[in-house]
Design a protein around this motif. Structure first.
Motif, PDB file in Angstrom:
ATOM      1  N   TYR A 351       0.819  -1.213   0.000  1.00 15.58           N
ATOM      2  CA  TYR A 351       0.000   0.000   0.000  1.00 15.58           C
ATOM      3  C   TYR A 351       0.856   1.268   0.000  1.00 15.58           C
ATOM      4  N   ARG A 352       2.075   1.187   0.488  1.00 12.79           N
ATOM      5  CA  ARG A 352       2.973   2.342   0.352  1.00 12.79           C
ATOM      6  C   ARG A 352       3.293   2.565  -1.124  1.00 12.79           C
ATOM      7  N   GLY A 353       3.475   1.459  -1.858  1.00 17.10           N
ATOM      8  CA  GLY A 353       3.702   1.582  -3.302  1.00 17.10           C
ATOM      9  C   GLY A 353       2.520   2.230  -4.000  1.00 17.10           C
ATOM     10  N   ILE A 354       1.303   1.875  -3.562  1.00 13.64           N
ATOM     11  CA  ILE A 354       0.099   2.487  -4.127  1.00 13.64           C
ATOM     12  C   ILE A 354       0.052   3.972  -3.800  1.00 13.64           C
ATOM     13  N   ALA A 355       0.423   4.327  -2.557  1.00 15.13           N
ATOM     14  CA  ALA A 355       0.438   5.739  -2.156  1.00 15.13           C
ATOM     15  C   ALA A 355       1.453   6.523  -2.981  1.00 15.13           C
ATOM     16  N   GLU A 356       2.624   5.942  -3.205  1.00 11.92           N
ATOM     17  CA  GLU A 356       3.652   6.614  -4.004  1.00 11.92           C
ATOM     18  C   GLU A 356       3.163   6.827  -5.431  1.00 11.92           C
ATOM     19  N   ARG A 357       2.489   5.830  -5.988  1.00 13.94           N
ATOM     20  CA  ARG A 357       1.959   5.956  -7.355  1.00 13.94           C
ATOM     21  C   ARG A 357       0.955   7.106  -7.426  1.00 13.94           C
ATOM     22  N   ARG A 358       0.063   7.179  -6.452  1.00 11.47           N
ATOM     23  CA  ARG A 358      -0.964   8.222  -6.463  1.00 11.47           C
ATOM     24  C   ARG A 358      -0.341   9.608  -6.359  1.00 11.47           C
ATOM     25  N   VAL A 359       0.658   9.752  -5.470  1.00 10.69           N
ATOM     26  CA  VAL A 359       1.312  11.050  -5.326  1.00 10.69           C
ATOM     27  C   VAL A 359       2.043  11.416  -6.611  1.00 10.69           C
ATOM     28  N   ARG A 360       2.771  10.458  -7.179  1.00 13.04           N
ATOM     29  CA  ARG A 360       3.531  10.712  -8.407  1.00 13.04           C
ATOM     30  C   ARG A 360       2.595  11.151  -9.535  1.00 13.04           C
ATOM     31  N   LEU A 361       1.516  10.396  -9.731  1.00 13.62           N
ATOM     32  CA  LEU A 361       0.590  10.728 -10.821  1.00 13.62           C
ATOM     33  C   LEU A 361      -0.124  12.050 -10.548  1.00 13.62           C
ATOM     34  N   GLY A 362      -0.415  12.333  -9.285  1.00 14.39           N
ATOM     35  CA  GLY A 362      -1.036  13.611  -8.958  1.00 14.39           C
ATOM     36  C   GLY A 362      -0.144  14.777  -9.334  1.00 14.39           C
ATOM     37  N   LEU A 363       1.157  14.654  -9.035  1.00 18.13           N
ATOM     38  CA  LEU A 363       2.103  15.711  -9.384  1.00 18.13           C
ATOM     39  C   LEU A 363       2.254  15.834 -10.895  1.00 18.13           C
ATOM     40  N   VAL A 364       2.279  14.687 -11.577  1.00 14.17           N
ATOM     41  CA  VAL A 364       2.420  14.697 -13.037  1.00 14.17           C
ATOM     42  C   VAL A 364       1.218  15.379 -13.686  1.00 14.17           C
ATOM     43  N   LEU A 365       0.010  14.989 -13.283  1.00 13.82           N
ATOM     44  CA  LEU A 365      -1.194  15.579 -13.876  1.00 13.82           C
ATOM     45  C   LEU A 365      -1.277  17.068 -13.581  1.00 13.82           C
ATOM     46  N   ALA A 366      -0.877  17.464 -12.370  1.00 13.75           N
ATOM     47  CA  ALA A 366      -0.904  18.886 -12.018  1.00 13.75           C
ATOM     48  C   ALA A 366       0.072  19.675 -12.883  1.00 13.75           C
ATOM     49  N   GLU A 367       1.266  19.123 -13.091  1.00 11.12           N
ATOM     50  CA  GLU A 367       2.270  19.812 -13.901  1.00 11.12           C
ATOM     51  C   GLU A 367       1.836  19.906 -15.360  1.00 11.12           C
ATOM     52  N   ILE A 368       1.279  18.809 -15.883  1.00 11.04           N
ATOM     53  CA  ILE A 368       0.810  18.816 -17.272  1.00 11.04           C
ATOM     54  C   ILE A 368      -0.309  19.827 -17.443  1.00 11.04           C
ATOM     55  N   GLY A 369      -1.259  19.829 -16.493  1.00  8.48           N
ATOM     56  CA  GLY A 369      -2.368  20.773 -16.567  1.00  8.48           C
ATOM     57  C   GLY A 369      -1.898  22.213 -16.490  1.00  8.48           C
ATOM     58  N   ASP A 370      -0.887  22.462 -15.653  1.00 10.16           N
ATOM     59  CA  ASP A 370      -0.342  23.815 -15.521  1.00 10.16           C
ATOM     60  C   ASP A 370       0.336  24.258 -16.814  1.00 10.16           C
ATOM     61  N   LYS A 371       1.152  23.372 -17.380  1.00  9.11           N
ATOM     62  CA  LYS A 371       1.860  23.712 -18.612  1.00  9.11           C
ATOM     63  C   LYS A 371       0.882  23.885 -19.781  1.00  9.11           C
ATOM     64  N   ALA A 372      -0.203  23.128 -19.776  1.00 12.49           N
ATOM     65  CA  ALA A 372      -1.196  23.224 -20.854  1.00 12.49           C
ATOM     66  C   ALA A 372      -2.204  24.348 -20.593  1.00 12.49           C
ATOM     67  N   GLU A 373      -2.039  25.043 -19.462  1.00 12.41           N
ATOM     68  CA  GLU A 373      -2.915  26.161 -19.084  1.00 12.41           C
ATOM     69  C   GLU A 373      -4.382  25.729 -19.035  1.00 12.41           C
ATOM     70  N   ILE A 374      -4.607  24.562 -18.450  1.00  6.88           N
ATOM     71  CA  ILE A 374      -5.973  24.060 -18.302  1.00  6.88           C
ATOM     72  C   ILE A 374      -6.645  24.775 -17.133  1.00  6.88           C
ATOM     73  N   LYS A 375      -7.821  25.312 -17.377  1.00  8.62           N
ATOM     74  CA  LYS A 375      -8.536  26.088 -16.365  1.00  8.62           C
ATOM     75  C   LYS A 375      -9.912  25.482 -16.110  1.00  8.62           C
ATOM     76  N   ILE A 376     -10.420  25.745 -14.909  1.00  6.30           N
ATOM     77  CA  ILE A 376     -11.777  25.343 -14.548  1.00  6.30           C
ATOM     78  C   ILE A 376     -12.650  26.586 -14.592  1.00  6.30           C
ATOM     79  N   THR A 377     -13.695  26.549 -15.398  1.00  7.17           N
ATOM     80  CA  THR A 377     -14.573  27.705 -15.520  1.00  7.17           C
ATOM     81  C   THR A 377     -15.539  27.768 -14.334  1.00  7.17           C
ATOM     82  N   GLU A 378     -16.085  28.943 -14.114  1.00  8.72           N
ATOM     83  CA  GLU A 378     -17.062  29.115 -13.042  1.00  8.72           C
ATOM     84  C   GLU A 378     -18.303  28.266 -13.303  1.00  8.72           C
TER      85      GLU A 378
END
Length: 453
Positions: A351-378
């Motif tokens: 389960y630590r491996g699962i936690a590491e995967r989730r954190v890694r993918l969360g950071l990756v998706l956040a970085e990709i979204g930031d670089k792609a300037e993805i926004k959430i509309t009101e």
């Protein structure tokens, strides 16, 4: 204020911060002078309170705020000057000895403390244009619609009481009281009163309903049945139980008719309208499952593309949440790690491996979204908030107000919307090939993959 870096190890940073006593004194005098014109103290005219009296009356209270503001300013300065992206809130270690604290509060000593930081890792965005993904899709067949309509017609049919002494048959509805026992002891959740059982519906555990064929109102009978090995209540899985059953009533089921009247009973103009609505609803379910599976494949591909150091506190927090859920579920089911064919140490590692995967993918998706300037509309956020409020009938306004007043709660609504938009962005770059499969194959789940998601 002076900040000196004292440690740089991986993603951890530590700084020693010193705010001179002279600076604290200057801030204190300025704050007390500003306060002097606002306070009303008996015996003194407004604005004429001596500084010594102001200091004695308000000095410690004001200095506490000054220290807090100085710490906040120092943290902001450290982050800004060193171009740091924080993974967590800074951990500040202030003096604890009473004499040290008193000296700082009295502006007779420098404020000297340490601040520990964890920063986000830096990594290059990987090219996913070469990633090949197979997306499983399924068509809503006429046979699927026919089966669904037959089930709906069966559920919608009427029941009429059988004549006194007439036995129950397949398809009849029998109302019973029952008490379930294992090894002679009643078990939690194994009893019920006035429970309707439709013979042949498969709503009870295998073998239970079939033994009600032939019973009559007023009969008492012992029904023996075995819980499936994969039963959701793990402490009952695979166990054989005896149920003391008393029959309250027996009703004959009417004919299950698939016709225009069925459509009207569900608010449609006719059977064809119901059929079309059903096709659309099932199609939405199929599409949602198709997306869940291709998203999981995408995340698997991303996990293989990235390898970088993870903020340890983020991983620990994720693991703690996962582990708490695992242990709570096992306790509720009265299961041990040995029952699951593993050990606690092995489970922790998994389960630590699962936690590491989730954190890694969360950071990756956040970085990709930031670089792609993805926004959430009101509008998108408002729709999500409306959907959440609808989950609490009668409390919609309270839920709405709660989210409007709590930015952190609102951010929790924004996060999944952002993630799905990033996934759409990545699926648009990858090579996605549709593969038509059966409904059964589409909804076949891999338990291991489900845990990782």
């Amino acid at each position: 204020m002076q900040a000196t870096q004292t440690n740089s190890e991986g993603l951890k940073r530590e700084f020693k911060v010193v705010v001179p006593a002279s600076e604290l004194e200057t801030r204190l005098v300025n704050e007390l002078n500003a306060l002097k014109d606002k306070v009303r103290i008996n015996g003194f005219r407004p604005g004429k309170v001596p500084m010594t009296h102001m200091r004695r009356t308000y000095g410690r209270q004001v200095m506490v705020d000054i220290v807090q503001n100085a710490v906040n300013e120092a943290n902001q300065q450290i982050v800004s000057e060193n171009n740091l992206r924080l993974a967590m809130e800074p951990k500040v270690n202030l003096p604890e000895a009473r004499e040290d604290v008193d000296a700082v509060i009295d502006a007779k000593a420098d404020l000297s403390y340490t601040v520990a930081l964890e920063i986000l890792p830096t990594f290059e965005i990987a090219d996913v244009s070469g990633v090949e993904l197979e997306r499983e899709v399924a068509e809503v067949t006429d046979a699927e619609l026919d089966d669904a309509l037959t089930r709906m017609a069966k559920q919608n049919r009427t029941f009429t009481a059988r004549a006194e002494g007439e036995a129950a048959g397949d398809g009849d509805r029998v109302t019973i009281n029952f008490v379930g026992k294992i090894d002679g002891e009643a078990f939690p959740g194994g009893s019920g009163d006035d429970v309707p059982v439709e013979i042949g519906s498969g709503s009870f555990i295998p073998g239970f309903e079939e033994q009600l064929v032939g019973v009559k109102a007023g009969d008492e009978k012992v029904v023996t049945a075995t819980f499936p090995e994969d039963y959701q209540a793990a402490h009952l899985a695979g166990k054989t139980a005896e149920f003391d059953v008393k029959v309250i009533s027996v009703e004959a089921g009417g004919e299950a008719l698939v016709n225009d009247e069925l459509g009207k009973s569900f608010g449609m103009d006719d059977l064809e309208a119901l059929r079309n609505a059903l096709r659309e609803r099932i199609g939405v379910d199929f599409q949602a499952q198709s997306r869940r599976k291709v998203k999981r494949k995408l995340l698997d591909a991303l996990d293989k593309l990235y390898s970088f150091e993870l903020p340890p506190t983020l991983v620990q927090q994720e693991f703690d949440g996962v582990w708490q859920g695992v242990t709570a579920e096992m306790a509720q089911a009265n299961r041990s790690f040995e029952d699951e064919g593993t050990t606690e140490d092995a489970a922790r590692e998994e389960y630590r491996g699962i936690a590491e995967r989730r954190v890694r993918l969360g950071l990756v998706l956040a970085e990709i979204g930031d670089k792609a300037e993805i926004k959430i509309t009101e509008d998108e956020l408002t729709r999500a908030l409306i959907d959440r409020a609808r989950q609490f009938p009668g409390q919609e306004k309270m839920v709405w107000d709660f989210y409007q007043k709590n930015p952190q709660a609102l951010a929790e609504l924004r996060a999944p919307i952002f993630e799905e938009k990033v996934v759409d962005h990545l699926l648009g770059q990858a090579k996605v090939v549709d593969k038509t499969v059966s409904k059964e194959e589409l909804f076949k789940e891999d338990e291991e993959d489900a845990d990782k998601a």
